[in-house]
Enzyme design. Sequence first.
Site, mmCIF file in Angstrom:
data_model
loop_
_atom_site.group_PDB
_atom_site.id
_atom_site.type_symbol
_atom_site.label_atom_id
_atom_site.label_comp_id
_atom_site.label_asym_id
_atom_site.label_seq_id
_atom_site.Cartn_x
_atom_site.Cartn_y
_atom_site.Cartn_z
ATOM 1 N N LEU A 1 0.874 -1.245 -0.052
ATOM 2 C CA LEU A 1 0.228 -0.048 -0.014
ATOM 3 C C LEU A 1 0.829 1.459 0.187
ATOM 4 O O LEU A 1 1.868 1.341 0.781
ATOM 5 C CB LEU A 1 -0.861 -0.024 1.027
ATOM 6 C CG LEU A 1 -1.944 1.079 1.514
ATOM 7 C CD1 LEU A 1 -2.962 1.022 0.334
ATOM 8 C CD2 LEU A 1 -2.536 0.896 2.756
ATOM 9 N N ASP A 2 0.603 2.274 -1.001
ATOM 10 C CA ASP A 2 1.690 3.319 -1.284
ATOM 11 C C ASP A 2 1.893 3.968 0.168
ATOM 12 O O ASP A 2 0.905 4.118 0.836
ATOM 13 C CB ASP A 2 0.845 4.022 -2.161
ATOM 14 C CG ASP A 2 1.931 5.418 -2.648
ATOM 15 O OD1 ASP A 2 2.199 5.976 -2.029
ATOM 16 O OD2 ASP A 2 2.294 5.074 -4.111
#
Length: 343
Positions: A51-52
């Site tokens: 997840l960024d």
Amino acid sequence: MTARAPRIRVQRRPVHGVLLLDKPLGLSSNDALQKAKWLLRAEKAGHTGTLDPLASGVLPLCFGAATKFSALQLDAPKTYEAVALLGTTTSTGDAEGQVLQQRTVDAAQLTPQALAAVQARFTGRILQVPPMHSALKKDGRALYEYARAGIEIERLAREVEIHQLNLALAHTESGLPAIKIVVQCSKGTYIRTLGEDIGAALGCGAHLTFLRRIETGGLTVDRCISLEALEALPEQDRLAQVLPVQTLLAGHAEIPLDEAEAGRFLSGLRRRGPWPDAPAVAVYGARPRALLGVGHVRGGELIPDRLLSPLEIQQILQGLSPADPGAPHAPSPITHTASNATP
């Protein structure tokens, strides 16, 4: 010269299950994983896809036996909430990049009809060109490494699927026009790229200023715990936040096996029974009830795919590491091994 205090060695232990983490902004998925692993003193851990760092939200972390099924979440549909600021495009598609272009936004053109048309255009199967600021590899190097060096790499458009999309006109705290995006999409979808493409379709450009994952594979953000909350718990209460391994198997039909059949299945042997064909089943020992692994059924034959080890099953039944004082004894559900099992 003052002697350094000796480093305290963390005593690791077997932990099996899934921690639903609400990842904070600014932290990479791996950094979040390592922090949670340290807090739980877990021996083995992995996450279910990155997840960024500039996104918050649901990040399932797998421990022990659960790591065998992490790919199920990697492939699962995901739901995001995002805000795209209209009128400004950036080099990264989010607020971290350099401003590339600024345009005046004609609010009169942002009608419900215009938003509905764009929403329909980007629902279903669409093509996306992966951003340069991504972890995709080219000749062994991530694209973002080329981007940081000022090198543009040609990327082919890839097909992704937008299962559901909702667009609504919004405004930032400073009153600038923006679009609120709620999207459920297939794996491999870049929400930054989607925001940029929506801005382009509206004729003014856009970049993301907010991104939060609120669901993945049926696991929702309201079930998550933050790192701060996990750290604040007494150590004995942290393990209670770890959900069972089968949390990852919600879409699997269940097949129970008696003790003898459980042993044969765990030896990798196919079993015959009155089961309908199914692409994915979760197999359990009946007494005591224990997850044995996953498989599929074809032509009345149960075929193993991923199996837990007898040690993992024993540790799960005990609920504590066997090395921990006071760990309750639980009999192993395995009485047959590969050496004495018969088909």
